[in-house]
Motif scaffolding. Sequence first.
Motif, PDB file in Angstrom:
ATOM      1  N   PRO A 178      88.343  -2.839   6.585  1.00  7.48           N
ATOM      2  CA  PRO A 178      87.029  -2.568   5.994  1.00  7.48           C
ATOM      3  C   PRO A 178      85.984  -3.621   6.361  1.00  7.48           C
ATOM      4  O   PRO A 178      86.311  -4.800   6.520  1.00  7.48           O
ATOM      5  CB  PRO A 178      87.311  -2.595   4.482  1.00  7.48           C
ATOM      6  N   TYR A 179      84.754  -3.167   6.504  1.00  9.38           N
ATOM      7  CA  TYR A 179      83.646  -4.086   6.739  1.00  9.38           C
ATOM      8  C   TYR A 179      83.314  -4.812   5.432  1.00  9.38           C
ATOM      9  O   TYR A 179      83.219  -4.198   4.365  1.00  9.38           O
ATOM     10  CB  TYR A 179      82.403  -3.330   7.220  1.00  9.38           C
ATOM     11  N   LEU A 180      83.131  -6.124   5.534  1.00  8.93           N
ATOM     12  CA  LEU A 180      82.715  -6.931   4.382  1.00  8.93           C
ATOM     13  C   LEU A 180      81.760  -8.001   4.871  1.00  8.93           C
ATOM     14  O   LEU A 180      82.122  -8.829   5.716  1.00  8.93           O
ATOM     15  CB  LEU A 180      83.923  -7.590   3.704  1.00  8.93           C
ATOM     16  N   TRP A 181      80.538  -7.979   4.345  1.00 10.75           N
ATOM     17  CA  TRP A 181      79.559  -9.012   4.697  1.00 10.75           C
ATOM     18  C   TRP A 181      80.134 -10.380   4.336  1.00 10.75           C
ATOM     19  O   TRP A 181      80.541 -10.616   3.204  1.00 10.75           O
ATOM     20  CB  TRP A 181      78.252  -8.782   3.948  1.00 10.75           C
ATOM     21  N   GLY A 182      80.175 -11.274   5.300  1.00 14.16           N
ATOM     22  CA  GLY A 182      80.719 -12.614   5.084  1.00 14.16           C
ATOM     23  C   GLY A 182      82.227 -12.691   5.223  1.00 14.16           C
ATOM     24  O   GLY A 182      82.795 -13.776   5.166  1.00 14.16           O
ATOM     25  N   GLY A 183      82.876 -11.548   5.417  1.00 14.52           N
ATOM     26  CA  GLY A 183      84.331 -11.522   5.465  1.00 14.52           C
ATOM     27  C   GLY A 183      84.881 -12.048   6.774  1.00 14.52           C
ATOM     28  O   GLY A 183      84.284 -11.871   7.841  1.00 14.52           O
TER      29      GLY A 183
END
Length: 286
Positions: A178-183
């Motif tokens: 999954p895409y996660l900002w800052g991940g």
Amino acid sequence: MTIRDKRLHAFRPDLADLRLQGEVDAERFVEGRPARIGASVADLRAAPRPDSGINTQLLRGASVTVFEAAEGFAWVQAADDGYVGYLADSDLGSVDPAPTDKVAAPRTFIYPGPDLRLPRSGMLSMGAGLTVVGHAETRGTRYALLPSGEAVIAAHLCAIDAAAADYVAVAEALINTPYLWGGVSGFGIDCSGLVQLAMRMAGRQVLRDTDMQAATLGAPLDLGPACEGLLRGDLVFWKGHVAIMTDAETMIHANGHTMLVSREGLKDAIDRIGYLYGGPTGFRRP
């Protein structure tokens, strides 16, 4: 004084890293203390508040320097990429023992003991560092044993200094994450986090954010308007975005369009992204 990037240098008006004395203005300079990340994934935030945005993440076993701990948060700088921010002080662990192994699978579980039928006691991302003190085998499955007595599937680990031969193959192993900002983990990752984690697993430490990577990674390419001559492993940059070429025509990237790590044709991406954000800003060969 020299203008310094606060993402990579620990200084505030009231407090700064002792190593920056004479280079920045601050009321007080301190020598940080070493620590390691004890949590599976630690969110590194812009401010010491739970509602502050996540700038990046640190994985279990990562080394940090702690400059301040107050009101449940620690102000730290990561050893690997120099990123500065705030994390929950409960995410910190002892500096010893040093990790001997790291997770090579996209994700894995921690078990209370060497038996996959036991209820899991934790989860780890690719890149997390662990101290292995022994091994055990149960019903044909080999486990790596941790100082706590917990166990991890041994086949999911590799030596801490092992380097994958192809960083692109590492990124491809994270498809559908999954895409996660800052991940920057196998549980959720963003575009520059994908580049950083994949390259780290291949033995190369790179800076965290897209603008940093666009300015420092490898050599720039002059491809012309046709974008011809790209090779596997080349990087394509847009304003605030980066993708990894898997061949001359196809790329892989963590993106907000699919909200996943996914493959996409370069020309299709240029058309789609250009509608809102313009064309590529540069190409680089690491």
